[in-house]
Design an enzyme around this catalytic site. Structure first.
Site, PDB file in Angstrom:
ATOM      1  N   TYR A 108       0.864  -1.186   0.000  1.00  0.00           N
ATOM      2  CA  TYR A 108       0.000   0.000   0.000  1.00  0.00           C
ATOM      3  C   TYR A 108       0.900   1.236   0.000  1.00  0.00           C
ATOM      4  CZ  TYR A 108      -3.497   3.353   1.798  1.00  0.00           C
ATOM      5  OH  TYR A 108      -4.322   4.440   1.981  1.00  0.00           O
ATOM      6  N   ASP A 150      -2.389  -1.214  -3.874  1.00  0.00           N
ATOM      7  CA  ASP A 150      -2.739   0.167  -4.191  1.00  0.00           C
ATOM      8  C   ASP A 150      -1.436   0.946  -4.305  1.00  0.00           C
ATOM      9  OD1 ASP A 150      -3.603   2.765  -4.345  1.00  0.00           O
ATOM     10  OD2 ASP A 150      -4.646   2.779  -2.412  1.00  0.00           O
ATOM     11  N   HIS A 254     -12.150   2.167  -4.072  1.00  0.00           N
ATOM     12  CA  HIS A 254     -11.410   1.307  -4.983  1.00  0.00           C
ATOM     13  C   HIS A 254     -12.241   0.070  -5.301  1.00  0.00           C
ATOM     14  CE1 HIS A 254      -7.291   3.130  -4.288  1.00  0.00           C
ATOM     15  NE2 HIS A 254      -7.947   3.584  -3.233  1.00  0.00           N
TER      16      HIS A 254
END
Length: 263
Positions: A108, A150, A254
Site C-alpha cells: 500500500y 494500491d 477502490h
C-alpha cells in the site's frame, strides 16, 4: 497445472465493509485475497469472517485507524515478511511465499498528500522515497514474484479520466510517473493490468467519494496494480477489474482486481 485465483482490493476499512468483503468471497471465491487499508490492528482483525469460508491462512500487518495490509488464503502461506519502505513504522507491506514457489508481495504505497512538492509537503517526499526503496529491493529479486496493491499512481495518460487536468494532481504528476517507471524497469516488471487491457483502452480502479454519481461522471483513475516478474508473467491467464463493486452498498472508493495464474 492448476489455476490460482488471486484478488487484490483496497477495502478502506475491513470492519466497516465486512458485508461487501463477504459478498466478494462468496461470488468470486478467490484462493487468496490481498487487502490494503484494512485500518485494523492485528488483534481486532475480523479473522472469523474469513475462517468460516475456508480462508484459514493469513498474514497481517495492521495499524490502528490507518493503513494496514493483509493476505487471506485458502492455500498455505510461508516465509512471511514485512518491509518498512516508508522507514517510519507504518503498516504498508506484507509478503509471503506460496507452495508453488511464487513470492507474493502486498503493498500500500502512500497517497502523498495534496501538494506535489517534497519541500512544501513532506508526505509527497515520503511517497517518492517509498518507491525508491522498492526500486532498490526490486533490483535484487531473483525469484518469481507477484507484487499487488494500491500503488496510488496512475502511470499512463489513459489511466485517468483527463490527463491534462490531472498533470498537477498527486497520483498522476510527471515525477510520480517517472519514479514508478524506474521501479518497473528495475525488475522488468510486467504490468498485468495493461497486458490484458492494453492502452489506450479505458481501465479505472478508483473513483472519488466526492462525485455525486461516480458512474455518470466516470472520473476514474487506475491506482491499483498487479505486476509480475518477467518469468512469472506468462503464467497469467486472465486479469479483471470488478468495476461493479463500486456500486455496492457502502463501497470502497477502490474496486477489486482478479488475477488467474497457471501454477
Amino acid at each position: 497445472m492448476t489455476t490460482l485465483k488471486i484478488a487484490c482490493w483496497n477495502i478502506n476499512s475491513v470492519r466497516a465493509r465486512a458485508a461487501i468483503v463477504e459478498r466478494l468471497l462468496d461470488e468470486e471465491r478467490p484462493d487468496i485475497l490481498c487487502l490494503q487499508e484494512t485500518k485494523a490492528q492485528d488483534h481486532v482483525f475480523p479473522a472469523s469472517l474469513f475462517h468460516s469460508r475456508g480462508y484459514v491462512h493469513h498474514e497481517l500487518n495492521g495499524q490502528k485507524m490507518h493503513h494496514g495490509v493483509a493476505i487471506l488464503s485458502r492455500v498455505p502461506l510461508g516465509d512471511p515478511g514485512r518491509h518498512d519502505w516508508q522507514d517510519n513504522g507504518e503498516a504498508r507491506h506484507v509478503g509471503v511465499r506460496l507452495e508453488c514457489g511464487i513470492r507474493l508481495e502486498n503493498v500500500y504505497i502512500p497517497a502523498g498528500g495534496d501538494i506535489p512538492d517534497r519541500n512544501l509537503n513532506p508526505k509527497f517526499g515520503q511517497k517518492l522515497d517509498f518507491i525508491e526503496r522498492m526500486t532498490r529491493w526490486s533490483e535484487k529479486l531473483a525469484e518469481p514474484t507477484l507484487v499487488v496493491g494500491d500503488f496510488n499512481i496512475a502511470p499512463l495518460e489513459c489511466d485517468v479520466w483527463n490527463h491534462k487536468a490531472l498533470l498537477d494532481v498527486v497520483s498522476h504528476t510527471p515525477i510520480e510517473v517517472e519514479t514508478l517507471g524506474s521501479l518497473r524497469q528495475a525488475h522488468d516488471w510486467v504490468d498485468l493490468g495493461r497486458r490484458f487491457i492494453p492502452a489506450p483502452d479505458r481501465n479505472f480502479t478508483w473513483w472519488s467519494y466526492r462525485a455525486q454519481d461516480w458512474a455518470a461522471s466516470d472520473r476514474g483513475r487506475r491506482l491499483d496494480h498487479m505486476w509480475a516478474s518477467p518469468q512469472l508473467a506468462p503464467q497469467a491467464i486472465s486479469h479483471r477489474v470488478l468495476e461493479s463493486c463500486r456500486g455496492w452498498d457502502r463501497p470502497s472508493d477502490h474496486v477489486p482486481l482478479i488475477l488467474e495464474l497457471e501454477v
